[in-house]
Design a protein around this motif. Structure first.
Motif, PDB file in Angstrom:
ATOM      1  N   MET A 188       0.843  -1.187   0.000  1.00 12.82           N
ATOM      2  CA  MET A 188       0.000   0.000   0.000  1.00 12.82           C
ATOM      3  C   MET A 188       0.880   1.239   0.000  1.00 12.82           C
ATOM      4  O   MET A 188       2.051   1.187   0.375  1.00 12.82           O
ATOM      5  N   LEU A 189       0.293   2.351  -0.410  1.00 11.95           N
ATOM      6  CA  LEU A 189       0.949   3.641  -0.301  1.00 11.95           C
ATOM      7  C   LEU A 189       0.366   4.353   0.911  1.00 11.95           C
ATOM      8  O   LEU A 189      -0.848   4.464   1.047  1.00 11.95           O
ATOM      9  N   ASN A 190       1.222   4.790   1.794  1.00  8.17           N
ATOM     10  CA  ASN A 190       0.811   5.568   2.960  1.00  8.17           C
ATOM     11  C   ASN A 190       1.511   6.908   2.885  1.00  8.17           C
ATOM     12  O   ASN A 190       2.737   6.973   2.930  1.00  8.17           O
ATOM     13  N   ASN A 191       0.718   7.967   2.736  1.00  3.24           N
ATOM     14  CA  ASN A 191       1.261   9.311   2.560  1.00  3.24           C
ATOM     15  C   ASN A 191       2.245   9.361   1.400  1.00  3.24           C
ATOM     16  O   ASN A 191       3.275  10.010   1.461  1.00  3.24           O
ATOM     17  N   GLY A 192       1.921   8.621   0.316  1.00  5.86           N
ATOM     18  CA  GLY A 192       2.740   8.627  -0.882  1.00  5.86           C
ATOM     19  C   GLY A 192       3.964   7.737  -0.833  1.00  5.86           C
ATOM     20  O   GLY A 192       4.728   7.666  -1.785  1.00  5.86           O
ATOM     21  N   VAL A 193       4.167   7.036   0.281  1.00  3.09           N
ATOM     22  CA  VAL A 193       5.346   6.191   0.448  1.00  3.09           C
ATOM     23  C   VAL A 193       4.917   4.723   0.447  1.00  3.09           C
ATOM     24  O   VAL A 193       4.013   4.344   1.193  1.00  3.09           O
ATOM     25  N   PRO A 194       5.558   3.880  -0.408  1.00  5.73           N
ATOM     26  CA  PRO A 194       5.200   2.456  -0.398  1.00  5.73           C
ATOM     27  C   PRO A 194       5.478   1.811   0.954  1.00  5.73           C
ATOM     28  O   PRO A 194       6.526   2.002   1.554  1.00  5.73           O
ATOM     29  N   ASP A 195       4.499   1.059   1.450  1.00  3.94           N
ATOM     30  CA  ASP A 195       4.620   0.319   2.707  1.00  3.94           C
ATOM     31  C   ASP A 195       4.628  -1.164   2.355  1.00  3.94           C
ATOM     32  O   ASP A 195       3.598  -1.727   2.012  1.00  3.94           O
ATOM     33  N   THR A 196       5.785  -1.787   2.413  1.00  2.00           N
ATOM     34  CA  THR A 196       5.910  -3.185   2.007  1.00  2.00           C
ATOM     35  C   THR A 196       5.711  -4.152   3.168  1.00  2.00           C
ATOM     36  O   THR A 196       5.981  -5.334   3.039  1.00  2.00           O
ATOM     37  N   THR A 197       5.222  -3.662   4.312  1.00  2.00           N
ATOM     38  CA  THR A 197       5.022  -4.537   5.466  1.00  2.00           C
ATOM     39  C   THR A 197       3.566  -4.962   5.617  1.00  2.00           C
ATOM     40  O   THR A 197       3.188  -5.497   6.643  1.00  2.00           O
ATOM     41  N   ASN A 198       2.753  -4.721   4.605  1.00  2.04           N
ATOM     42  CA  ASN A 198       1.327  -5.025   4.730  1.00  2.04           C
ATOM     43  C   ASN A 198       0.956  -6.295   3.971  1.00  2.04           C
ATOM     44  O   ASN A 198       1.757  -6.831   3.214  1.00  2.04           O
ATOM     45  N   PRO A 199      -0.281  -6.772   4.110  1.00  2.00           N
ATOM     46  CA  PRO A 199      -0.685  -8.058   3.530  1.00  2.00           C
ATOM     47  C   PRO A 199      -0.847  -8.068   2.013  1.00  2.00           C
ATOM     48  O   PRO A 199      -1.126  -9.114   1.451  1.00  2.00           O
ATOM     49  N   LEU A 200      -0.665  -6.945   1.333  1.00  2.00           N
ATOM     50  CA  LEU A 200      -0.766  -6.942  -0.127  1.00  2.00           C
ATOM     51  C   LEU A 200       0.470  -7.523  -0.800  1.00  2.00           C
ATOM     52  O   LEU A 200       0.402  -7.967  -1.944  1.00  2.00           O
ATOM     53  N   GLN A 201       1.575  -7.489  -0.090  1.00  2.00           N
ATOM     54  CA  GLN A 201       2.821  -7.937  -0.705  1.00  2.00           C
ATOM     55  C   GLN A 201       2.686  -9.370  -1.213  1.00  2.00           C
ATOM     56  O   GLN A 201       2.272 -10.268  -0.494  1.00  2.00           O
ATOM     57  N   GLY A 202       3.001  -9.552  -2.496  1.00  2.00           N
ATOM     58  CA  GLY A 202       2.930 -10.868  -3.103  1.00  2.00           C
ATOM     59  C   GLY A 202       1.594 -11.232  -3.719  1.00  2.00           C
ATOM     60  O   GLY A 202       1.450 -12.313  -4.277  1.00  2.00           O
TER      61      GLY A 202
END
Length: 143
Positions: free
Chosen positions: A81-95
């Motif tokens: 997800m993008l949080n405040n324009g910054v990719p957050d790779t620690t969330n359940p969307l990864q993969g």
């Protein structure tokens, strides 16, 4: 969540469906059913990292084009997800993946969408939104 499958028949050649699905102006139009003001930043070329966002500045998804065979198959690997324009790779969307397959017979294209690896709590929303998005894409391609 088990994979979700959506499919629609569009009275247009698959090259037209592919082109209009991914073109900036028409992408914004058909994806507005998911989030008003939806757009992408980046290129649909293999291996390219893209951002999918909307008018709510700073929110959306980061992704990578995992496969792209023009008018045949597009695979998007969701990175986060993008949080405040910054990719957050620690969330359940990864993969997770969005896969699009185009087949054509007698000038009618069947577009199949497969969503895999997404959080189960998104199922209700996706099952409601995807048919609307595909109907909007169909209208764009058939006009």
């Amino acid at each position: 969540m088990k994979p979700l499958l959506f499919s629609i028949e569009i009275n247009a050649p698959k090259a037209r469906v592919h082109q209009l699905m991914l073109a900036d102006k028409t992408y914004r139009e058909w994806t507005s059913v998911f989030a008003e003001g939806s757009y992408f930043q980046g290129s649909w070329e293999l291996g390219t990292q893209m951002l999918f966002t909307n008018s709510d500045a700073g929110s959306g998804m980061s992704a990578r084009i995992a496969a792209h065979r023009s008018a045949e198959f597009v695979s998007i690997e969701l990175l986060g997800m993008l949080n405040n324009g910054v990719p957050d790779t620690t969330n359940p969307l990864q993969g997770a993946f969005e896969n699009y397959t185009y087949t054509e017979k007698d000038g009618i294209t069947t577009l199949q969408v497969e969503l895999e690896g997404l959080p189960a709590e998104w199922s209700e929303y996706l099952n409601a939104a995807w048919p609307k998005g595909l109907e909007k894409l169909k209208a764009i391609c058939e006009r």
